[in-house]
Design a protein around this motif. Structure first.
Motif, PDB file in Angstrom:
ATOM      1  N   GLY A  38      83.429  32.323  33.098  1.00 13.95           N
ATOM      2  CA  GLY A  38      82.275  33.074  33.551  1.00 13.95           C
ATOM      3  C   GLY A  38      81.751  32.634  34.904  1.00 13.95           C
ATOM      4  O   GLY A  38      81.299  33.469  35.671  1.00 13.95           O
ATOM      5  N   ALA A  39      81.827  31.380  35.224  1.00  9.33           N
ATOM      6  CA  ALA A  39      81.208  30.898  36.461  1.00  9.33           C
ATOM      7  C   ALA A  39      81.874  31.483  37.698  1.00  9.33           C
ATOM      8  O   ALA A  39      81.224  31.705  38.714  1.00  9.33           O
ATOM      9  N   ALA A  40      83.176  31.717  37.607  1.00  7.74           N
ATOM     10  CA  ALA A  40      83.934  32.117  38.784  1.00  7.74           C
ATOM     11  C   ALA A  40      83.619  33.565  39.145  1.00  7.74           C
ATOM     12  O   ALA A  40      84.134  34.491  38.550  1.00  7.74           O
ATOM     13  N   ALA A  41      82.756  33.743  40.114  1.00  9.57           N
ATOM     14  CA  ALA A  41      82.316  35.081  40.501  1.00  9.57           C
ATOM     15  C   ALA A  41      83.401  35.785  41.297  1.00  9.57           C
ATOM     16  O   ALA A  41      84.225  35.155  41.945  1.00  9.57           O
ATOM     17  N   ALA A  42      83.374  37.102  41.273  1.00 13.23           N
ATOM     18  CA  ALA A  42      84.409  37.901  41.937  1.00 13.23           C
ATOM     19  C   ALA A  42      84.450  37.620  43.432  1.00 13.23           C
ATOM     20  O   ALA A  42      85.505  37.592  44.035  1.00 13.23           O
ATOM     21  N   GLY A  43      83.332  37.370  44.038  1.00 14.37           N
ATOM     22  CA  GLY A  43      83.292  37.198  45.481  1.00 14.37           C
ATOM     23  C   GLY A  43      83.402  35.746  45.921  1.00 14.37           C
ATOM     24  O   GLY A  43      82.951  35.379  46.986  1.00 14.37           O
ATOM     25  N   CYS A  44      83.990  34.929  45.068  1.00 14.79           N
ATOM     26  CA  CYS A  44      84.118  33.485  45.288  1.00 14.79           C
ATOM     27  C   CYS A  44      84.707  33.165  46.671  1.00 14.79           C
ATOM     28  O   CYS A  44      85.724  33.706  47.071  1.00 14.79           O
ATOM     29  N   HIS A  45      84.048  32.278  47.411  1.00 18.37           N
ATOM     30  CA  HIS A  45      84.555  31.862  48.714  1.00 18.37           C
ATOM     31  C   HIS A  45      85.559  30.729  48.561  1.00 18.37           C
ATOM     32  O   HIS A  45      85.591  30.061  47.538  1.00 18.37           O
ATOM     33  N   LYS A  46      86.286  30.488  49.642  1.00 14.73           N
ATOM     34  CA  LYS A  46      87.265  29.415  49.634  1.00 14.73           C
ATOM     35  C   LYS A  46      86.637  28.102  49.180  1.00 14.73           C
ATOM     36  O   LYS A  46      87.148  27.426  48.301  1.00 14.73           O
ATOM     37  N   GLU A  47      85.512  27.763  49.790  1.00 10.02           N
ATOM     38  CA  GLU A  47      84.882  26.482  49.481  1.00 10.02           C
ATOM     39  C   GLU A  47      84.578  26.380  47.983  1.00 10.02           C
ATOM     40  O   GLU A  47      84.736  25.342  47.375  1.00 10.02           O
ATOM     41  N   ASP A  48      84.125  27.490  47.401  1.00  9.84           N
ATOM     42  CA  ASP A  48      83.775  27.476  45.986  1.00  9.84           C
ATOM     43  C   ASP A  48      85.006  27.272  45.112  1.00  9.84           C
ATOM     44  O   ASP A  48      84.987  26.494  44.170  1.00  9.84           O
ATOM     45  N   THR A  49      86.086  27.994  45.448  1.00  8.05           N
ATOM     46  CA  THR A  49      87.297  27.860  44.639  1.00  8.05           C
ATOM     47  C   THR A  49      87.836  26.446  44.726  1.00  8.05           C
ATOM     48  O   THR A  49      88.200  25.842  43.729  1.00  8.05           O
ATOM     49  N   MET A  50      87.845  25.905  45.962  1.00  9.84           N
ATOM     50  CA  MET A  50      88.374  24.563  46.107  1.00  9.84           C
ATOM     51  C   MET A  50      87.487  23.574  45.372  1.00  9.84           C
ATOM     52  O   MET A  50      87.973  22.665  44.721  1.00  9.84           O
ATOM     53  N   ARG A  51      86.168  23.768  45.485  1.00  9.82           N
ATOM     54  CA  ARG A  51      85.261  22.849  44.799  1.00  9.82           C
ATOM     55  C   ARG A  51      85.451  22.959  43.275  1.00  9.82           C
ATOM     56  O   ARG A  51      85.442  21.960  42.563  1.00  9.82           O
ATOM     57  N   LEU A  52      85.635  24.194  42.813  1.00  6.77           N
ATOM     58  CA  LEU A  52      85.875  24.422  41.386  1.00  6.77           C
ATOM     59  C   LEU A  52      87.072  23.595  40.910  1.00  6.77           C
ATOM     60  O   LEU A  52      87.022  22.939  39.874  1.00  6.77           O
ATOM     61  N   LEU A  53      88.154  23.631  41.684  1.00  3.65           N
ATOM     62  CA  LEU A  53      89.356  22.902  41.295  1.00  3.65           C
ATOM     63  C   LEU A  53      89.154  21.390  41.443  1.00  3.65           C
ATOM     64  O   LEU A  53      89.514  20.617  40.552  1.00  3.65           O
ATOM     65  N   ASP A  54      88.548  20.973  42.575  1.00  3.88           N
ATOM     66  CA  ASP A  54      88.266  19.535  42.760  1.00  3.88           C
ATOM     67  C   ASP A  54      87.406  19.009  41.603  1.00  3.88           C
ATOM     68  O   ASP A  54      87.699  17.967  41.015  1.00  3.88           O
ATOM     69  N   GLU A  55      86.348  19.754  41.282  1.00  2.00           N
ATOM     70  CA  GLU A  55      85.446  19.318  40.205  1.00  2.00           C
ATOM     71  C   GLU A  55      86.174  19.253  38.873  1.00  2.00           C
ATOM     72  O   GLU A  55      85.948  18.365  38.058  1.00  2.00           O
ATOM     73  N   ARG A  56      87.056  20.217  38.678  1.00  2.00           N
ATOM     74  CA  ARG A  56      87.789  20.244  37.422  1.00  2.00           C
ATOM     75  C   ARG A  56      88.745  19.067  37.313  1.00  2.00           C
ATOM     76  O   ARG A  56      88.918  18.482  36.237  1.00  2.00           O
ATOM     77  N   ILE A  57      89.368  18.713  38.445  1.00  2.00           N
ATOM     78  CA  ILE A  57      90.266  17.548  38.460  1.00  2.00           C
ATOM     79  C   ILE A  57      89.468  16.289  38.130  1.00  2.00           C
ATOM     80  O   ILE A  57      89.889  15.452  37.322  1.00  2.00           O
ATOM     81  N   VAL A  58      88.299  16.162  38.739  1.00  2.00           N
ATOM     82  CA  VAL A  58      87.449  14.992  38.482  1.00  2.00           C
ATOM     83  C   VAL A  58      87.010  14.968  37.018  1.00  2.00           C
ATOM     84  O   VAL A  58      87.050  13.933  36.355  1.00  2.00           O
ATOM     85  N   ARG A  59      86.614  16.114  36.496  1.00  2.00           N
ATOM     86  CA  ARG A  59      86.066  16.174  35.136  1.00  2.00           C
ATOM     87  C   ARG A  59      87.148  15.991  34.072  1.00  2.00           C
ATOM     88  O   ARG A  59      86.981  15.242  33.122  1.00  2.00           O
ATOM     89  N   ASP A  60      88.284  16.705  34.241  1.00  2.00           N
ATOM     90  CA  ASP A  60      89.261  16.789  33.153  1.00  2.00           C
ATOM     91  C   ASP A  60      90.615  16.180  33.477  1.00  2.00           C
ATOM     92  O   ASP A  60      91.469  16.082  32.599  1.00  2.00           O
ATOM     93  N   GLY A  61      90.840  15.815  34.728  1.00  2.00           N
ATOM     94  CA  GLY A  61      92.099  15.160  35.065  1.00  2.00           C
ATOM     95  C   GLY A  61      92.065  13.703  34.629  1.00  2.00           C
ATOM     96  O   GLY A  61      91.015  13.161  34.297  1.00  2.00           O
ATOM     97  N   ALA A  62      93.232  13.083  34.603  1.00  2.00           N
ATOM     98  CA  ALA A  62      93.304  11.656  34.276  1.00  2.00           C
ATOM     99  C   ALA A  62      94.401  11.040  35.126  1.00  2.00           C
ATOM    100  O   ALA A  62      95.464  11.638  35.312  1.00  2.00           O
ATOM    101  N   VAL A  63      94.102   9.867  35.658  1.00  2.00           N
ATOM    102  CA  VAL A  63      95.082   9.163  36.491  1.00  2.00           C
ATOM    103  C   VAL A  63      95.872   8.220  35.596  1.00  2.00           C
ATOM    104  O   VAL A  63      95.292   7.413  34.867  1.00  2.00           O
ATOM    105  N   LYS A  64      97.190   8.347  35.633  1.00  2.00           N
ATOM    106  CA  LYS A  64      98.065   7.557  34.768  1.00  2.00           C
ATOM    107  C   LYS A  64      98.963   6.668  35.621  1.00  2.00           C
ATOM    108  O   LYS A  64      99.218   6.992  36.785  1.00  2.00           O
ATOM    109  N   PRO A  65      99.466   5.613  35.031  1.00  2.00           N
ATOM    110  CA  PRO A  65     100.359   4.715  35.786  1.00  2.00           C
ATOM    111  C   PRO A  65     101.510   5.490  36.431  1.00  2.00           C
ATOM    112  O   PRO A  65     101.997   6.473  35.869  1.00  2.00           O
TER     113      PRO A  65
END
Lengths: 210, 210
Positions: free
Chosen positions: B8-35
């Motif tokens: 729902g958050a991803a609006a149709a008129g999403c700008h580049k900065e928003d999409t990139m931030r969405l992905l960056d935030e998602r990596i921070v929130r749900d990604g995990a760094v492994k050996p």
């Protein structure tokens, strides 16, 4: 519906009959029957992907399972992923794709099943991380082909290991002359195939639909 | 943009900065760094698929390559397929996915390249049927990860074998601390990565972006 127009013919309000005819016609036009009961649909379904057709197929799965309260689409890599994505987009739910071998990138516990490949004549393991399939999930299983049913039985087993429910099974092309569809239906699963090939003839290339 | 809302958050008129931030935030929130410099993003990008996020990423690739006259999206099975599909849907073009081993279902001639897998530590062949890639095609290559660049160089080689043009390369997550991105850019390819990880720390789990 007339001539198939790869990018454009599929109208937003497409009915079931139209979608199924679209796929049947496409199989007749661009599919090829190969020795060993192989139906080649690599020009639109599992090597080159006709995104417009797949989107219509996803819409049709949404229509067929509108009442099934789906919260997850489950498929198997690689050729199930595209249809699963377009179906999931219609339902507004995520996709999980089962992986064919245990990857170093699947950590923690997995649900696993053994699957026999019809086209590759070998057995492999499919796994789904326990992180992504939970008790209470109502799962729509999606795949491109149903022949012997081995992959589907594997996926159903994985869903049931998790205590989740197989709320539906949506298939692009069922080979009606093989036993998978009958076995799946006999076990009470709600199975819908967008095209069911009743017979095919490798000498003439003819394909008959149910 | 506030808290990420998966559906729902991803609006149709999403700008580049928003999409990139969405992905960056998602990596921070749900990604995990492994050996071993492994960034696990299996909860939204390559085992479980967040279809809503992928759709926004597809939109962003369309925006970035709007002037590139793309007529085909090329990716590699399995985890590139989802992003490729959503990008292709925006461009209104088909997808071709390269297969990792020669299947009995790929007939006729193929273009082939050897690729080394970073996470699986092995070499494999990727093939694309000559039927689906032609001289004059303007190809957008899409993949989920760019690390050493081996898969990308393989796909670029396949496009060039066909006499087609690599009109762009769109990547979900580039590991900026590995050499692939710099090598690809040095060869003059037009490469856009939706997130570039500059560094990551397996002990703290911290991820820094470029």
């Amino acid at each position: 519906m007339g001539k198939i127009n790869e990018y454009g013919a599929a109208a937003a309000g497409c009915h079931k009959e139209d979608t199924m005819r679209l796929l049947d016609e496409r199989i007749v036009r661009d599919g090829a029957v190969k020795p060993g009961n192989v139906l080649m649909v690599d020009s639109f379904l599992n090597h080159r992907l006709d995104v417009s057709l797949l989107n219509e197929m996803g819409r049709e799965l949404r229509r067929l399972f509108a009442d099934a309260d789906i919260n997850l689409v489950l498929t198997i890599e690689a050729s199930g992923i595209a249809l699963a994505c377009f179906a999931a987009q219609q339902f507004g739910v995520p996709v999980v794709f089962a992986k064919k071998t245990q990857s170093v990138n699947v950590d923690g516990g997995v649900y696993a099943a053994q699957v026999e490949s019809f086209t590759r004549k070998r057995t492999y393991d499919v796994v789904v991380s326990k992180k992504f399939l939970h008790e209470g999930d109502r799962v729509l299983i999606v795949d491109d082909f149903l022949a012997s049913g081995s992959a589907l039985f594997g996926l159903c087993g994985i869903v049931e290991q998790a205590g989740a429910t197989v709320a539906g099974i949506g298939i692009a092309i069922e080979k009606g002359f093989q036993e998978g569809g009958a076995r799946i239906r006999a076990q009470g699963y709600r199975l819908e195939s967008l095209a069911i090939v009743e017979s095919m003839d490798e000498t003439t290339g003819a394909v008959e639909f149910r």
